[in-house]
Structures are given as C-alpha cells and as structure tokens.
Scaffold this motif. Structure first.
Motif, PDB file in Angstrom:
ATOM      1  N   ALA A 162       8.178 -28.145  19.106  1.00 32.43           N
ATOM      2  CA  ALA A 162       7.918 -27.331  17.910  1.00 32.43           C
ATOM      3  C   ALA A 162       6.712 -26.415  18.097  1.00 32.43           C
ATOM      4  N   ASN A 163       5.917 -26.651  19.140  1.00 28.21           N
ATOM      5  CA  ASN A 163       4.790 -25.746  19.435  1.00 28.21           C
ATOM      6  C   ASN A 163       5.247 -24.452  20.090  1.00 28.21           C
ATOM      7  N   TYR A 164       6.499 -24.397  20.534  1.00 23.94           N
ATOM      8  CA  TYR A 164       6.975 -23.241  21.290  1.00 23.94           C
ATOM      9  C   TYR A 164       8.139 -22.504  20.603  1.00 23.94           C
ATOM     10  N   LEU A 165       8.713 -23.105  19.559  1.00 24.78           N
ATOM     11  CA  LEU A 165       9.891 -22.513  18.912  1.00 24.78           C
ATOM     12  C   LEU A 165       9.763 -22.598  17.390  1.00 24.78           C
ATOM     13  N   PRO A 166      10.440 -21.689  16.646  1.00 24.27           N
ATOM     14  CA  PRO A 166      10.556 -21.891  15.193  1.00 24.27           C
ATOM     15  C   PRO A 166      11.218 -23.260  14.966  1.00 24.27           C
ATOM     16  N   ALA A 167      10.661 -24.062  14.046  1.00 24.81           N
ATOM     17  CA  ALA A 167      11.112 -25.461  13.904  1.00 24.81           C
ATOM     18  C   ALA A 167      11.545 -25.753  12.465  1.00 24.81           C
ATOM     19  N   ALA A 168      12.773 -26.269  12.326  1.00 27.22           N
ATOM     20  CA  ALA A 168      13.332 -26.539  10.995  1.00 27.22           C
ATOM     21  C   ALA A 168      13.952 -27.933  10.949  1.00 27.22           C
ATOM     22  N   ALA A 169      14.116 -28.435   9.734  1.00 26.23           N
ATOM     23  CA  ALA A 169      14.764 -29.735   9.517  1.00 26.23           C
ATOM     24  C   ALA A 169      16.273 -29.566   9.481  1.00 26.23           C
TER      25      ALA A 169
END
Length: 396
Positions: A162-169
């Motif tokens: 999640a530090n390198y990409l858009p992160a979603a649930a």
C-alpha cells in the motif's frame, strides 16, 4: 470519512493486485481442501473486479511455512478450487516475484486471473520487507485488500504494498468493517457478548472494551475457570491461567460501574480426563471434584445463557463453550449455536470453532454475519487499529 472501497475506483483496463485470505483448512494426510469458505467469501470482490474490465493478480498465504518453500503448502489446489468456483481459468504461478512473474503479468488481458505462490514462502512477507513489498506492488496498478482475516498482520502483502499503490478495501473487507464497527458504535440494546475458548489472555482486551458497551457478557470454555478461581470457587483440575486471576478479578470489579453483568457457568460437565469415551457427570457450580476437569457448560447454564440470548437485540460470539472437538463436551456449544440461529437479534460470529459449530448444525445461513477473521475481529473489537485497514486510502 471511511476507507476507499474498490467500488470508488475506475478499474477498466487496470491490473488489480488483490490480497485475499485463501488460508483454507487442509486434510493433513491428503492435502485436499476440507473447507473452502474463505475462497467463496472472496468471490464477490473477484467477480466485481473482473466485470469492471480489469485483470486480476491474487496473492495469499497458506499455513505457516516460515519463509521456506513447503511443497504441501503450495497454492495449486487452491487455484483449482477457485477455477471451479469462478468457472474460468486461473493461471497459478510458482513464484510471487521475479522475471517469470513480470512476463506473465505484462501479457495479461482484461478478465484474466493469476494466483501467485504462497506469500509466506518468502521471509520478506512476515517481516514486511520494503523491497519484497515493492516487487509485489510492481505487478499492479491498484492494490485491493479483501483479506480481513489477516488485517491485524503488518506484512508485505497486507501493508507494505500500500506504500507503492493506490489502496482500497474489497467488498468483504468493507462489510467486515461496517458490521464490526456497527456493533462497537451503535449496537441495538440489549447487547450480549458470548466469549469462550481456552484462554483469558486472548480475550482480556475485548472484555475490557466490551464492558462499557454490553449489558451482559456470558463466559464459557476454559477461560471461565480462571474467572471462577478469581471468585474463590474450586475448579478441580480445570484449565486455569494462574497469572491472569488478578486481571479476571479486576474485570469483574468493573461491572457495576459499567452497568454490565458477567455471567459464569452455574453447572458443569466434568470428567476425570479430557478425552472421548470417559465417564462424565453434571455437577453444580461449587462441586467440581478436586481431581476432575470441567470440560463443558451444564444444562442449567445452557438454560440461563439461552434466556439472555432470547432477550437480546445484538449478539457477538467468539469461542466454544466447552472442549467442542470431543463429542461428549460439545453439547453446550451446539445448544448456544442453535439458540443464536433461532434468535431475532443481530448476531455476529467470529472465530473458527464457533463457525465450525454453526456448520455442524447447518446453521450458518441463519446468522446475520459470520466474520472471516477470528484474531482480526477480536483485535477490532478491542478498539485496536488494524494495520491492514489503517494503511488503506481514506475516501476524499
């Protein structure tokens, strides 16, 4: 504000890197999958992503290989079962990162699915190694976490990427957060928590947090005997965590201030040994023989617990009320499972043994919400921030 959901994103033409929880139960002899519930739980998010015109790279752990390749914990059988459930080809790769993986991913078309090898074959997974996380992240355009069962672990595939990409649930993760968050913030009263299992130490944080939210807490299983000992009630050879007696006392002392009642077993099923085929006996609260073990709640306790459940509007259950895996000591757990299935309350169940009891009685579909994360649901109900949730992007 809440966390970004997979439904908030434009997925068309994107490569979606998704963490799922495929840590399924396996037969020790044959290695066959004995319970595919976790795979089925991920299907709504998988199908949603594919229907949006994305390609999908799935990652999961299986078992505890401790950073080494363990042949019987490869993901091949999981891939075949997923293929059957999805009705479409799943390409299983023998690694998580590296040139072969990059080539396979770059040639993906919309609607295609890849399942990576067991993430825990890599020491960098459980260490949340930034380099391993960066390599995983390079495979996708978007990260979706749908593995609530591992949200309390700060691992490379749950947090690091999640530090390198858009992160979603994912849809399952969003549902878990909504349901569990709901019973913490606005439960319909009366709210009862039923806590079992062997150890008080696993549940102290949950007990302390739920004291101010529940009207009743029913305690069974091995952990009940630490509480009974704290009340100076003889427990024979029953399981007692000696170093937790004082904490159990402190918890019970808080109940008046918090307007919460803790109920302990008033009778027990006892036996000379904790195994099948031995003589059993029902005894009263203070009548456990000094050389016998209490292994289940008795009929009076089943009755009193059942009456409280019948009057409740919200119920949370985690942990069996006896030594559930042995038939002679499973009656209390089974009786409570049936009572919850009959209840008109909002019933939330977490933890493998509680779910197994519901399955055994064919009662799963009568429960409002069955949480896929035993440890994660407990930590959430303790009020802890789960690393796999915290790291997701907030909605704007």
């Amino acid at each position: 504000m809440g966390k970004l959901s997979v439904k908030d994103l434009d997925l068309k033409g994107k490569r979606v890197l998704m963490r799922v929880d495929f840590n399924v139960s396996l037969n020790k002899e044959t290695g066959e999958i004995t319970d595919d519930t976790k795979i089925k739980a991920s299907l709504p998010t998988i199908n949603y992503v594919l229907n949006q015109g994305a390609s999908l790279i799935l990652m999961s752990h299986l078992g505890r290989p401790k950073g080494k390749v363990v042949p019987q914990l490869r993901m091949d059988k999981v891939a075949r079962r997923l293929e059957e459930l999805l009705g479409k080809k799943v390409l299983k790769l023998d690694e998580c990162v590296g040139e072969k993986v990059s080539i396979a991913v770059k040639s993906m078309k919309a609607g295609q699915v890849i399942l990576l090898e067991n993430t825990r074959f890599y020491p960098g997974e459980t260490k949340n190694d930034p380099e391993f996380a960066r390599e995983l992240a390079s495979l996708g355009d978007i990260f979706v976490n749908d593995a609530f069962g591992t949200a309390h672990r700060s691992h490379a595939s749950t947090v690091g990427v999640a530090n390198y990409l858009p992160a979603a649930a994912g849809l399952l993760m969003s549902k878990e957060m909504k349901v569990l968050g709901g019973i913490l913030t606005y439960p319909r009263p009366p709210f009862v928590a039923i806590l079992g299992g062997a150890k008080v130490s696993d549940k102290i944080g949950v007990l302390e947090n739920l004291l101010s939210k529940c009207q009743n807490i029913l305690i069974g299983g091995g952990m009940a005997y630490t509480f009974l000992r704290a009340k100076e009630i003889p427990t024979g050879k029953s399981l007692v965590e000696e170093d937790k007696i004082e904490e159990a006392k402190k918890i019970m002392e808080q109940t008046d201030k918090k307007n919460c009642q803790i109920l302990l077993p008033s009778d027990h099923i006892v036996a000379p040994e904790a195994k099948s085929g031995v003589k059993t006996q029902v005894v009263g609260e203070r009548e456990i023989p000094s050389d016998w073990i209490a292994l289940d709640i008795g009929p009076k306790t089943i009755d009193s617990f059942s009456r409280i459940i019948a009057k409740s509007a919200t119920v949370f259950w985690n942990g069996p009320l006896g030594m559930f895996e042995v038939e002679e000591f499973s009656r209390g757990t089974q009786a409570i499972a049936r009572k919850l299935a009959e209840s008109k309350a909002d019933v939330v169940v977490g933890g493998g043994d509680s779910i197994a009891a519901l399955k055994k009685g064919n009662l799963l579909d009568k429960i409002t919400h069955v949480s896929t994360g035993g440890g994660a649901s407990l930590e959430f109900l303790e009020g802890k921030q789960l690393p796999g949730v915290s790291v997701l992007n907030d909605k704007k």
